[in-house]
Design a protein around this motif. Structure first.
Motif, short mmCIF file in Angstrom:
data_model
loop_
_atom_site.label_atom_id
_atom_site.label_comp_id
_atom_site.label_asym_id
_atom_site.label_seq_id
_atom_site.Cartn_x
_atom_site.Cartn_y
_atom_site.Cartn_z
N ILE A 1 0.86 -1.18 0.00
CA ILE A 1 0.00 0.00 0.00
C ILE A 1 0.90 1.22 0.00
O ILE A 1 1.79 1.33 0.85
CB ILE A 1 -0.91 0.05 1.25
CG1 ILE A 1 -1.70 -1.24 1.45
CG2 ILE A 1 -1.81 1.29 1.21
CD1 ILE A 1 -2.76 -1.52 0.45
N TYR B 1 -7.26 -3.77 6.29
CA TYR B 1 -7.71 -2.60 5.52
C TYR B 1 -8.25 -1.46 6.39
O TYR B 1 -8.37 -0.33 5.90
CB TYR B 1 -8.76 -3.02 4.48
CG TYR B 1 -8.15 -3.64 3.26
CD1 TYR B 1 -7.62 -2.86 2.24
CD2 TYR B 1 -8.06 -5.02 3.13
CE1 TYR B 1 -7.03 -3.43 1.13
CE2 TYR B 1 -7.48 -5.60 2.01
CZ TYR B 1 -6.97 -4.80 1.01
OH TYR B 1 -6.37 -5.36 -0.10
N SER C 1 -4.07 -10.17 -2.19
CA SER C 1 -4.75 -9.77 -0.96
C SER C 1 -5.61 -10.91 -0.44
O SER C 1 -6.74 -11.11 -0.90
CB SER C 1 -5.60 -8.52 -1.22
OG SER C 1 -6.17 -8.07 -0.02
N ILE D 1 -2.35 0.08 -4.62
CA ILE D 1 -2.48 -1.21 -3.95
C ILE D 1 -2.01 -2.26 -4.94
O ILE D 1 -2.52 -2.33 -6.07
CB ILE D 1 -3.94 -1.48 -3.54
CG1 ILE D 1 -4.45 -0.37 -2.61
CG2 ILE D 1 -4.08 -2.85 -2.88
CD1 ILE D 1 -5.93 -0.47 -2.27
N ILE E 1 -5.02 0.11 -8.68
CA ILE E 1 -5.07 -1.25 -8.15
C ILE E 1 -4.35 -2.19 -9.12
O ILE E 1 -4.65 -2.20 -10.31
CB ILE E 1 -6.52 -1.72 -7.95
CG1 ILE E 1 -7.27 -0.75 -7.04
CG2 ILE E 1 -6.57 -3.14 -7.41
CD1 ILE E 1 -8.77 -0.97 -7.01
#
Length: 128
Positions: free
Chosen positions: A15, A39, A30, A26, A61
């Motif tokens: 992050i 988160y 995950s 990001i 992302i």
């Protein structure tokens, strides 16, 4: 505000959030044991940023995998950005995907359908 930087771990993504540029990145995979715990500080940081700063925000992302609970957390992040967008903030989402994996693009499309903010899917240049 300070930059937010979280190093990737085996099951959690990297992050990076630069408050000067408004870029939240990001990347990785995950599937942390407790996605909500992982988160929570990121969502809190985003809320603080949105309350204190008025510049544009871009969420970039680059996830090759996210589990069900991470998906819920991603929706929570996107909801915060959508609210900011509807309030007049400049917001964009750029989600990278493997152009050889139709399922990844389908997942992005499912997310994109639920939001009115600019939301683009871009082929991944390098593996996540």
């Amino acid at each position: 505000m300070e930059k937010l930087a979280i190093e990737p771990a085996l099951s959690s993504p990297s992050i990076m959030f630069d408050p000067d540029s408004g870029l939240l990145e990001i990347g990785g995979e995950s599937y942390p044991e407790n996605s909500f715990e992982f988160y929570a500080p990121i969502i809190s940081w985003l809320k603080q940023y949105l309350a204190e700063k008025d510049g544009p925000v871009t969420l970039s992302i680059n996830l090759s995998y996210l589990n069900t609970s991470s998906t819920k957390c991603m929706i929570d992040l996107l909801d915060e950005l959508e609210a900011a967008f509807k309030a007049g903030r400049t917001v964009a989402v750029e989600w990278s995907y493997d152009d050889e994996n139709e399922r990844e693009l389908d997942t992005i499309d499912e997310f994109r359908e639920d939001f009115s903010m600019p939301f683009s899917a871009v082929p991944r240049k390098e593996p996540a």
